[in-house]
Scaffold this motif. Structure first.
Motif, PDB file in Angstrom:
ATOM      1  N   LYS A 107       0.830  -1.208   0.000  1.00  0.00           N
ATOM      2  CA  LYS A 107       0.000   0.000   0.000  1.00  0.00           C
ATOM      3  C   LYS A 107       0.858   1.249   0.000  1.00  0.00           C
ATOM      4  O   LYS A 107       0.576   2.221  -0.706  1.00  0.00           O
ATOM      5  CB  LYS A 107      -0.924   0.000   1.214  1.00  0.00           C
ATOM      6  N   GLY A 108       1.948   1.227   0.767  1.00  0.00           N
ATOM      7  CA  GLY A 108       2.825   2.383   0.822  1.00  0.00           C
ATOM      8  C   GLY A 108       3.430   2.718  -0.531  1.00  0.00           C
ATOM      9  O   GLY A 108       3.453   3.885  -0.946  1.00  0.00           O
ATOM     10  N   TRP A 109       3.876   1.697  -1.247  1.00  0.00           N
ATOM     11  CA  TRP A 109       4.514   1.925  -2.547  1.00  0.00           C
ATOM     12  C   TRP A 109       3.511   2.348  -3.616  1.00  0.00           C
ATOM     13  O   TRP A 109       3.772   3.286  -4.374  1.00  0.00           O
ATOM     14  CB  TRP A 109       5.254   0.656  -2.989  1.00  0.00           C
ATOM     15  N   PHE A 110       2.375   1.671  -3.689  1.00  0.00           N
ATOM     16  CA  PHE A 110       1.416   1.995  -4.750  1.00  0.00           C
ATOM     17  C   PHE A 110       0.682   3.297  -4.466  1.00  0.00           C
ATOM     18  O   PHE A 110       0.302   4.011  -5.395  1.00  0.00           O
ATOM     19  CB  PHE A 110       0.471   0.822  -4.991  1.00  0.00           C
ATOM     20  N   ALA A 111       0.507   3.627  -3.203  1.00  0.00           N
ATOM     21  CA  ALA A 111      -0.074   4.928  -2.870  1.00  0.00           C
ATOM     22  C   ALA A 111       0.876   6.048  -3.271  1.00  0.00           C
ATOM     23  O   ALA A 111       0.436   7.145  -3.647  1.00  0.00           O
ATOM     24  CB  ALA A 111      -0.374   4.994  -1.368  1.00  0.00           C
ATOM     25  N   ALA A 112       2.172   5.753  -3.227  1.00  0.00           N
ATOM     26  CA  ALA A 112       3.175   6.750  -3.627  1.00  0.00           C
ATOM     27  C   ALA A 112       3.202   6.943  -5.141  1.00  0.00           C
ATOM     28  O   ALA A 112       3.661   7.976  -5.631  1.00  0.00           O
ATOM     29  CB  ALA A 112       4.559   6.346  -3.124  1.00  0.00           C
ATOM     30  N   GLY A 113       2.717   5.917  -5.904  1.00  0.00           N
ATOM     31  CA  GLY A 113       2.614   6.076  -7.348  1.00  0.00           C
ATOM     32  C   GLY A 113       3.520   5.210  -8.195  1.00  0.00           C
ATOM     33  O   GLY A 113       3.718   5.502  -9.378  1.00  0.00           O
ATOM     34  N   VAL A 114       4.075   4.118  -7.617  1.00  0.00           N
ATOM     35  CA  VAL A 114       4.957   3.275  -8.428  1.00  0.00           C
ATOM     36  C   VAL A 114       4.193   2.594  -9.558  1.00  0.00           C
ATOM     37  O   VAL A 114       2.993   2.345  -9.450  1.00  0.00           O
ATOM     38  CB  VAL A 114       5.678   2.198  -7.576  1.00  0.00           C
ATOM     39  N   TYR A 115       4.894   2.303 -10.631  1.00  0.00           N
ATOM     40  CA  TYR A 115       4.332   1.605 -11.791  1.00  0.00           C
ATOM     41  C   TYR A 115       4.269   0.102 -11.510  1.00  0.00           C
ATOM     42  O   TYR A 115       3.311  -0.579 -11.880  1.00  0.00           O
ATOM     43  CB  TYR A 115       5.224   1.879 -13.002  1.00  0.00           C
ATOM     44  N   CYS A 116       5.312  -0.400 -10.844  1.00  0.00           N
ATOM     45  CA  CYS A 116       5.380  -1.801 -10.468  1.00  0.00           C
ATOM     46  C   CYS A 116       6.447  -1.971  -9.398  1.00  0.00           C
ATOM     47  O   CYS A 116       7.200  -1.041  -9.113  1.00  0.00           O
ATOM     48  CB  CYS A 116       5.682  -2.701 -11.674  1.00  0.00           C
ATOM     49  N   VAL A 117       6.513  -3.159  -8.809  1.00  0.00           N
ATOM     50  CA  VAL A 117       7.526  -3.447  -7.794  1.00  0.00           C
ATOM     51  C   VAL A 117       8.298  -4.695  -8.174  1.00  0.00           C
ATOM     52  O   VAL A 117       7.776  -5.595  -8.830  1.00  0.00           O
ATOM     53  CB  VAL A 117       6.892  -3.638  -6.394  1.00  0.00           C
ATOM     54  N   GLY A 118       9.544  -4.746  -7.743  1.00  0.00           N
ATOM     55  CA  GLY A 118      10.355  -5.945  -7.881  1.00  0.00           C
ATOM     56  C   GLY A 118      10.486  -6.586  -6.514  1.00  0.00           C
ATOM     57  O   GLY A 118      10.657  -5.885  -5.510  1.00  0.00           O
TER      58      GLY A 118
END
Length: 221
Positions: free
Chosen positions: A176-187
């Motif tokens: 939630k922290g990463w996608f709320a910040a606006g990342v396109y995807c995660v590794g």
């Protein structure tokens, strides 16, 4: 030659926004992990160039994936120089990822229209990478820079597509922290592949964990 072009690879990462990051010296183990991830919904997989003769393992996995995981874009990570990028592209890498930004790698990848995702730790690095044609940049190490860095970057540079690696976990709180910040995807690496599960050949665990993480991301987006 890459089985998928740049647009197709980026579309796969957008559709299933988690890219597993994995290396194993045993090709059969690597194949099993790729298949387990594929069964869990993964469509882009990063095989890291970390061990001796890693390119030989990669060559076997690419051939396996073409038959058993037909929609999987298999890429290579931990690339720091153009010679390694050329070698893996020749073997069929659909994308190239690095812990750092090397403009010479960008040239090699651009020549074959293969996406290059360099590791960047500053706004300026990301800007320079974008100038060389890097559509997707990797914020690395993510656990050091954190979601606030991504959010702060996207405010003045909203066109940026960001992958984050390092410090990503398959939990709702973390994602939630990463996608709320606006990342396109995660590794994501070790959190998807606990050593004991790999040693035991518990591939169903890997499949379930991938599906769980992707379902969580879908709810968050």
């Amino acid at each position: 030659m890459a089985r998928f072009d740049k647009q197709q690879v980026l579309a796969k990462m957008a559709e299933a926004p988690m890219v597993p990051v994995f290396y194993h010296k045993d090709a059969e183990v690597a194949k099993a992990v790729v298949k387990a991830c594929y069964d869990g919904g993964v469509r882009a997989f990063e095989f890291t160039n970390r061990g001796d003769f890693a390119h030989e393992i990669f060559a076997e996995v690419v051939k396996f994936a073409a038959k058993e995981c037909p929609e999987m874009a298999l890429g290579v990570g931990s690339i720091v120089e153009p010679a390694a990028a050329s070698l893996y592209i020749q073997q069929g890498a659909c994308f190239v990822v690095g812990p750092l930004f090397n403009p010479e790698v960008a040239k090699v990848c651009n020549r074959r229209l293969v996406p290059y995702t360099p590791g960047c730790g500053t706004v300026s690095e990301i800007g320079f990478a974008q100038e060389t044609g890097c559509d997707l940049c990797k914020v690395f190490p993510g656990d050091v820079l954190g979601p606030k860095f991504v959010k702060g970057l996207l405010a003045p540079m909203p066109w940026s597509k960001i992958m984050v690696t390092g410090g990503v976990e398959p939990t709702e709180e973390n994602l939630k922290g990463w996608f709320a910040a606006g990342v396109y995807c995660v590794g994501m690496g070790s959190k998807l592949f606990p050593k004991d599960k790999v040693a035991a050949g518990d591939w169903q665990y890997v499949t379930d964990k991938c599906r769980e993480a992707l379902d969580t991301i879908a709810k968050l987006k």
